[in-house]
Design a protein around this motif. Structure first.
Motif, short mmCIF file in Angstrom:
data_model
loop_
_atom_site.label_atom_id
_atom_site.label_comp_id
_atom_site.label_asym_id
_atom_site.label_seq_id
_atom_site.Cartn_x
_atom_site.Cartn_y
_atom_site.Cartn_z
N ASP A 122 0.83 -1.21 0.00
CA ASP A 122 0.00 0.00 0.00
C ASP A 122 0.86 1.26 0.00
N ARG A 123 2.03 1.17 0.68
CA ARG A 123 2.86 2.37 0.84
C ARG A 123 4.34 2.00 0.66
N ARG A 124 5.20 3.02 0.77
CA ARG A 124 6.65 2.77 0.69
C ARG A 124 7.34 3.48 1.87
N THR A 125 6.90 3.19 3.05
CA THR A 125 7.44 3.83 4.25
C THR A 125 8.73 3.15 4.69
N MET A 126 9.33 3.70 5.76
CA MET A 126 10.52 3.09 6.34
C MET A 126 10.23 1.66 6.78
N ILE A 127 9.04 1.45 7.33
CA ILE A 127 8.68 0.11 7.81
C ILE A 127 8.54 -0.86 6.65
#
Length: 209
Positions: free
Chosen positions: A75-80
Motif C-alpha cells: 500500500d505504501r513505501r514507508t521506512m517500515i
C-alpha cells in the motif's frame, strides 16, 4: 558512480549475490463505461473517462547474474515497508548467502535507521550485518539496474488500466514468473573506463604544472 560500476563487474559469487533494489507506483483505475469488444477489423474501444481507485507501491528486487527478479506490491513505501523488504531479502530470497551486495538509490527511507525503527535492535543489527550497500549517486539512478527492470515491467505489463491491487498483484506475478522462467536479464557493459571518457565533465579538472 565508479563504486557501483565496479560492483557490476565483479565475478559471480554465490555467497555474495548482487541485488539491485528500486520502487515504483501504479495508479489503479476503473472503467466508468463498459468497453466495446473487439470485432473483425476493429480493435476493442475504451472510453477516455475513468475512475481513480488508489495507488499501489511496487518494490522490485533484481539479481542480474541470477536472472531473477521479484516484485512486492504494498500500500505504501514507508521506512517500515522498506525494512520488511530487507528482511525478506535475507531470510526468504537469499537465506544461504554470506552477504548480499545491495545496489539502490539514496532515498530517505533507504537507511539503517528504518530497520531500527521497525525491529528490535538485535534483529535490525542481524539484517544490517548481512548487507553490503552501494548507493547510486544523486541524479545517477540510471546506474541502478532495477530501474531498467521497472521500465520493462511498465512497458510489458502495466500500460493498460488496472482496476485494483488484487489485479495488479496477479499481473505482476505472472510477468515476474515469465521473465524468471525465460532467464531474462541485463547485460551491463558500461565500465569505469567508459565513464571517465564519456562523462569526463563530472570529474574535477586538475591542472598539472
Amino acid at each position: 558512480m565508479e563504486d557501483v560500476l565496479e560492483v557490476y563487474h565483479r565475478p559471480y559469487d554465490q555467497e555474495r549475490p548482487i541485488v539491485c533494489f528500486d520502487e515504483g507506483s501504479k495508479q489503479q483505475t476503473k472503467e466508468t463505461r463498459l468497453p466495446l469488444p473487439a470485432r473483425p477489423g476493429n480493435l476493442a474501444k475504451y472510453d477516455y473517462e475513468y475512475e481513480r481507485n488508489g495507488t499501489s507501491n511496487m518494490f522490485l528486487f533484481f539479481a542480474p547474474l541470477e536472472a531473477w527478479r521479484h516484485v512486492k506490491v504494498t500500500d505504501r513505501r514507508t521506512m517500515i515497508d522498506f525494512a520488511h523488504c530487507m528482511r525478506d531479502l535475507i531470510d526468504i530470497h537469499f537465506p544461504e548467502a554470506e552477504k548480499i551486495v545491495l545496489v539502490m538509490d539514496n532515498l530517505n527511507t533507504h537507511k539503517f535507521a528504518s530497520l531500527y525503527k521497525t525491529f528490535p535492535p538485535d534483529e535490525a543489527r542481524r539484517i544490517i550485518d548481512k548487507l553490503e550497500i552501494h548507493y547510486t549517486p544523486k541524479h545517477g539512478s540510471w546506474l541502478n539496474m532495477a530501474e531498467i527492470e521497472l521500465s520493462v515491467l511498465h512497458r510489458q505489463c502495466l500500460k493498460a488500466r488496472i482496476p485494483d491491487q488484487v489485479t495488479l498483484i496477479e499481473k505482476v506475478t505472472a510477468w515476474e514468473s515469465r521473465r524468471n522462467a525465460q532467464g531474462s536479464t541485463v547485460h551491463w557493459r558500461f565500465t569505469t573506463d567508459d565513464a571517465r571518457i564519456k562523462l569526463h565533465r563530472l570529474y574535477p579538472s586538475i591542472d598539472v604544472c
